[in-house]
Enzyme design. Structure first.
Site, PDB file in Angstrom:
ATOM      1  N   HIS A 329       0.646  -1.126  -0.068  1.00 35.05           N
ATOM      2  CA  HIS A 329      -0.053  -0.075  -0.122  1.00 35.05           C
ATOM      3  C   HIS A 329       0.754   1.334  -0.052  1.00 35.05           C
ATOM      4  O   HIS A 329       0.464   2.391  -0.038  1.00 35.05           O
ATOM      5  CB  HIS A 329      -0.879   0.074   1.397  1.00 35.05           C
ATOM      6  CG  HIS A 329      -2.150  -1.110   1.163  1.00 35.05           C
ATOM      7  ND1 HIS A 329      -1.972  -2.370   1.432  1.00 35.05           N
ATOM      8  CD2 HIS A 329      -3.258  -0.778   0.718  1.00 35.05           C
ATOM      9  CE1 HIS A 329      -3.194  -2.743   1.252  1.00 35.05           C
ATOM     10  NE2 HIS A 329      -3.716  -2.321   0.661  1.00 35.05           N
ATOM     11  N   GLY A 330       1.922   1.207   0.249  1.00 34.96           N
ATOM     12  CA  GLY A 330       2.752   2.354   0.414  1.00 34.96           C
ATOM     13  C   GLY A 330       4.303   2.281   1.150  1.00 34.96           C
ATOM     14  O   GLY A 330       4.518   1.407   1.924  1.00 34.96           O
TER      15      GLY A 330
END
Lengths: 479, 309
Positions: A329-330
């Site tokens: 997700h990051g």
């Protein structure tokens, strides 16, 4: 180009008309039109992104062919490695390189200017299409699918605009064959697509974006608010995230239907899950399945890891896989913690227990709907999503600390989103009522007469125009 | 089948288009501040000598009624230097007598990102003033007012239907309504005001925006110089508690840039930032003046402008 923009409102009917009226006669025309439309759709963000997606497509296309043509296992493996390293390399450079350097610097206390961080932007949807193409080459290697021999079809498969920037992450075995056959216009499918698209726009524009205003303010300065306000903000974020991302998926799937394509379901009411394990069977299903097939199973089946029993490998595999899901997700520690927390809980839920003399896993017992299983799942999700949403671990820590340490648990009524909360209630009721269908309007004619149906559609359009916040980006675009 | 589907979709959408058209037309007819200013511009464009640029601070602080020269105040919320430059450049051809351009030097101007994604700005400037503020390709959507900011325009429609709107605008489009200010809502009670939060941007240092904003400011000055307009910097009054909570780094950089610009381009600065002499009732909130404050400040500005004429 955002789905919730004016631009898309123009783009979609133009492409739709060209696709069926001009491209309707031949597969090749249809594919050429889709490719041009997809590249235009993507290039509107930044034309340089097109170079990357084109290069990635070429690497994977030829990697797939090399695997099929190779006579010896060594060459097949080499082709898979080329594809995987290319895709993960691109992902690393654009998404994780700066995070990696910052981590190294802070761990070893290296002076600021020792390494140069890259001043680059992450191409939109990079994590989605790289995973889709990695899946393709691995499936070719595993002989689950035949490699594509048609570059045009393959380019379409990688760049298909409805699902390019935020999924669903499609398997080549499902999506690629759809580019090989001529799409025939089906009235009912297109109608169903439009309905799903409308529902998705409502969820994104009306529900998610309006909730987001309160969420943004509370997460920006949690220290200013009392416990109840923070819990309220965290709960709202739960629904904002769902409405935003599942709204996107509905728009993507609905749009694909307009062009005669069938995409995978990505959500099945995740917040009614009875366990964290169940949650991941309902939330971002195509990503969970991807990690399960390409990371978790290979990890557990890997017998070369000596000295670790199979059951321990499963536990480690769960935590490792979920950590990667978090990091996907990051590039931030908050996502890693989010992933680890979920991995731990899923591992705990895999512990066997005995119920009425039968040996079952804890999550199976929870999934049977025992008392408090839903509150347990929701509470865990609210806490773990604080890490997901917060900008830093410190910020997440502050929020959690504030929940428990605020002396006066006052509620800041300025964050009551007024009548707009009704839209959230409408969304929840509609989705629960039609929970057996992939969207609430599926086969709706069997239960609601036409006049009321049209009234509902017009009401949704009114809400979208009246309560819309134009050009608000989707949360999952950043991933 | 495709024809049938397209026809049905079109038929379904006809009522939506008609309903939207009615709302859009109604919105356009509302006597809002930009409409009054637009009418004023159309009537007096040949006589306007002073143009006021800037954000809400300048909008609220400068009431053209109290200036000797004919003035158009086109300051609007969140108007950054990028938008100010566009407004100046695209309007100047319609203002043959323009001599003075008031340029804002607020606390946040240099370290706030240019927000070109605000669709309401594109539509508002385009529709009322025929100014394209976006750098990107624009088309019909920039002319749609209502959908660019439905919340705002809906509230204005409601006010208008209740007969509340436009009553307090003067001929220059300045809003004399005091009731929308935060201090008014707190009954000008100093204790309540002291307890309330202060809204200020930026809330943190954003050094990366400084260079771009400085370049835009330079472009405004260069444009003024090339057209022989006199640029005047203005810092509007703020309360002490507002000034106290500013970030020293942001302030230091702002002041350095202003000093440099003043010396490089010989620009006059009216620095009224220390607004301690103003009463609480002279403010709408900590960094926006009320009509009474605007009267005081504009008169001071008028003297300042006369002095350097």
């Amino acid at each position: 180009m955002l789905f919730n923009s004016f631009d898309f409102g123009l783009f979609l009917p133009i492409v739709f008309i060209l696709y069926w009226w001009i491209g309707g006669k031949r597969i090749r025309f249809q594919n050429i039109l889709l490719l041009i439309a997809s590249y235009f759709f993507y290039g509107v963000w930044d034309w340089r992104f097109l170079l990357l997606i084109f290069a990635s497509s070429l690497v994977d296309f030829y990697a797939g062919r090399s695997i099929a043509l190779a006579k010896v296992e060594k060459r097949k493996k080499a082709a898979v490695y080329v594809s995987v390293f290319w895709n993960l390399g691109v992902l690393f450079v654009f998404k994780y390189y700066n995070f990696f350097l910052d981590t190294i610097k802070s761990l070893f206390e290296i002076p600021e200017n020792t390494f140069t961080t890259l001043d680059i932007i992450i191409p939109v949807g990079l994590s989605f299409y790289t995973f889709q193409t990695i899946g393709y080459t691995i499936d070719v290697y595993r002989k689950k699918i035949n490699p594509s021999n048609d570059l045009l079809q393959f380019l379409c498969f990688v760049s298909f605009f409805p699902q390019l920037v935020a999924g669903p992450i499609e398997r080549a075995s499902k999506l690629l064959p759809q580019f090989k056959i001529q799409r025939v216009f089906k009235y009912e499918a297109a109608k169903d697509g439009l309905r799903q698209l409308l529902w998705g726009l409502f969820k994104k524009i009306v529900v998610a974006d309006n909730i987001g205003v309160a969420v943004y303010a509370i997460y920006a300065h949690p220290e200013n608010y009392g416990s109840i306000t923070i819990i309220y903000g965290a709960l709202l974020f739960l629904f904002q995230l769902y409405a935003d991302f599942s709204g996107y998926s509905d728009i993507a799937i609905g749009t694909a239907k307009l062009f005669g394509f069938n995409l995978s379901t990505n959500f099945r009411l995740p917040y009614i899950a009875n366990s964290v394990t169940d949650f991941w069977r309902r939330w971002h299903i195509t990503l969970s399945k991807w990690f399960q097939d390409y990371v978790y199973f290979p990890f557990v089946r890997n017998t070369s890891i000596r000295g670790i029993s199979k059951s321990n490998r499963k536990v480690l595999g769960l935590i490792f896989t979920m950590s990667l899901v978090g990091l996907w997700h990051g590039a931030n520690w908050t996502y890693l913690i989010f992933g680890i927390l979920h991995g731990l809980l899923i591992a705990i839920e895999a512990i066997p227990i005995y119920k009425r003399g039968k040996r079952i896993k804890l999550h199976q017992w929870l999934d049977s709907g025992v008392l408090l299983s839903k509150p347990y799942t929701i509470t865990f999700l609210v806490i773990s999503l604080i890490f997901f949403r917060a900008n830093s671990i410190e910020s997440a820590g502050t929020m959690i600390l504030e929940i428990f340490t605020q002396n006066i648990p006052f509620f800041d009524f300025s964050f009551i989103i007024g009548k707009k909360i009704l839209f959230l209630v409408i969304m929840i009721i509609a989705e629960l009522w039609r929970r057996d269908y992939i969207h609430p309007f599926k086969n709706i004619e069997t239960v609601i007469p036409k006049v009321i149906r049209w009234g509902i559609y017009y009401f949704l359009i009114f809400a979208i125009i009246r309560y819309g916040r134009p050009d608000e980006a989707f949360i999952y675009f950043q991933f | 089948m495709i024809k049938k589907f397209s026809l049905h979709t079109l038929l379904f959408l006809i009522p939506v288009v008609i309903a939207y058209g009615i709302v859009e037309q109604y919105t356009r007819s509302l006597p809002l501040s930009p409409k009054i200013k637009s009418d004023y511009l159309n009537t007096h464009h040949n006589d306007i000598e002073t143009l006021v640029l800037g954000a809400s601070q300048n909008r609220d602080a400068i009431n053209p009624e109290f200036l000797s020269s004919r003035t158009l105040n086109l300051a609007y919320p969140d108007q950054d230097y990028h938008v100010s430059y566009k407004v100046l450049k695209e309007l100047s051809s319609r203002l043959p007598k323009l001599k003075t351009v008031i340029i804002p030097i607020s606390y946040g101007h240099f370290e706030t990102a240019s927000s070109q994604t605000d669709t309401w700005k594109n539509s508002m400037y385009k529709y009322y003033f025929e100014v394209t503020v976006s750098d990107k390709f624009t088309y019909f959507k920039e002319n749609l007012l209502y959908i660019s900011y439905p919340n705002y325009y809906t509230s204005k429609i409601k006010e208008h239907r209740k007969g509340k709107s436009s009553l307090d605008f003067n001929d220059y489009g300045y809003n004399n309504d005091i009731s929308y200010g935060k201090f008014y809502k707190l009954n000008y009670d100093s204790l309540s005001i002291a307890k309330s939060s202060i809204h200020s941007t930026p809330e943190k240092e954003n050094i990366s925006f400084v260079s771009e904003n400085t370049e835009k400011l330079k472009a405004i000055i260069a444009y003024c110089k090339s057209n022989e307009y006199t640029p005047v910097f203005v810092i509007t009054p703020t309360t002490k508690r507002f000034r106290d909570q500013r970030i020293p780094g942001v302030l230091h950089r702002r002041d350095s840039i202003v000093s440099l610009m003043k010396s490089l381009y010989d620009i006059k600065l009216l620095d009224a930032e220390n607004g301690d002499a103003y009463e609480l009732t002279d403010y709408r909130d900590d960094n926006h003046l009320s009509p009474s404050g605007a009267k005081i400040f504009t008169k001071r500005l008028n003297v300042f402008l006369q002095k350097y004429k």
